[in-house]
Design an enzyme around this catalytic site. Structure first.
Site, PDB file in Angstrom:
ATOM      1  N   GLU A   1      -9.359 -11.093 -45.232  1.00  0.00           N
ATOM      2  CA  GLU A   1      -9.203 -11.990 -44.088  1.00  0.00           C
ATOM      3  C   GLU A   1      -7.594 -12.353 -43.941  1.00  0.00           C
ATOM      4  OE1 GLU A   1     -11.241 -12.234 -41.557  1.00  0.00           O
ATOM      5  OE2 GLU A   1     -12.991 -11.232 -42.711  1.00  0.00           O
TER       6      GLU A   1
ATOM      7  N   HIS B   1      -5.262 -10.197 -42.270  1.00  0.00           N
ATOM      8  CA  HIS B   1      -5.375 -10.107 -40.757  1.00  0.00           C
ATOM      9  C   HIS B   1      -4.186 -10.905 -40.467  1.00  0.00           C
ATOM     10  CE1 HIS B   1      -8.759  -7.745 -39.572  1.00  0.00           C
ATOM     11  NE2 HIS B   1      -9.703  -8.294 -40.156  1.00  0.00           N
TER      12      HIS B   1
END
Length: 262
Positions: free
Chosen positions: A127, A130
């Site tokens: 995450e 990203h």
């Protein structure tokens, strides 16, 4: 026609000026500034904290914070924000996310599938990747260009129907928690986040081999009910696992101190 040519020139100029490269060297189109994206991420995160229940379990919060901090201390300083914020949401969702501006959310349901610190680090590293790869900016920029192209087409055809697309454009710009930076990523971005996240968690002292076990757990948790890869925004579990295995073989020995998060 003159109006159409002017708008076309603006879009082309923006596209050329905003070309960038991702951490893996992939070409990207980024139209928004780091400060703009951080502000957008912070606004969305604040709304989520109002709408969703946070976990009050001290041990769970300490555990997630421990894993996250072990990773973020190996992340270079980012433009647009100074520190990462982590919130654990009390929900059965098997999910986590990171937003521009250093906002990280982890759902307690994830901890039933990511069963140790290394598997949780796989998800959190993914995450964070990203954010590091500007995937939200890329998604919003693509939407902006697509909607500008739609406007060009309608102007060229002399149409007065463009007003019906205003809501779509505003949503793509992030004006709403359910849109914008929370739009699902494409398979290319997901695969890139897998690779960058794996490097990040390994550099932080976690066991990269556990990333394979995590996705095996994810496959079991989904009960095999995953749509065909071509119909999904995510790579299939089998593709993900094979790509991770290949990447693990090429990782250097970082000799990082192993975290002790329990």
């Amino acid at each position: 026609m003159q109006k159409w040519l002017k708008l076309s020139t603006v879009v082309t100029t923006l596209a050329i000026a905003a070309c960038s490269a991702s951490p893996t060297g992939r070409n990207q189109l980024l139209l928004f500034s780091d400060n703009d994206m951080s502000s957008l991420g912070a606004q969305s995160f604040d709304q989520m904290k109002k709408d969703q229940k946070g976990s009050t379990d001290a041990k769970t919060n300490a555990y997630v914070q421990c894993v996250t901090q072990a990773i973020t201390q190996h992340v270079p300083a980012q433009a647009g924000f100074k520190q990462w914020e982590v919130v654990v949401f009390d929900s059965e969702q098997v999910n986590a996310f990171a937003l521009p501006g250093g906002k990280i959310g982890v759902y307690t349901g994830l901890l039933d599938v990511a069963v140790n610190q290394d598997q949780l680090a796989t998800v959190i590293g993914h995450e964070i990747a990203h954010v590091l790869a500007d995937h939200s900016n890329e998604r919003l920029s693509q939407s902006q260009i697509a909607n500008a192209g739609l406007q060009i087409t309608n102007l060229a055809l002399g149409s007065s129907e463009y007003s019906q697309y205003t809501g779509v454009t505003m949503a793509a710009l992030g004006l709403g928690v359910q849109y914008g930076v929370l739009m699902p990523y494409g398979r290319t971005q997901e695969s890139e986040a897998d690779i960058v996240g794996l490097e990040l968690m390994a550099k932080s002292g976690f066991d990269p081999n556990q990333s394979v076990d995590l996705w095996k757990n994810m496959a079991k948790a989904s009960g095999g009910q995953q749509p065909p890869e071509l119909l999904s925004t995510h790579p299939s579990h089998s593709t993900r696992i094979e790509d991770l295995k290949a990447k693990i073989q090429s990782l250097p020995n970082y000799n990082a101190k192993r975290p002790n998060c329990s």
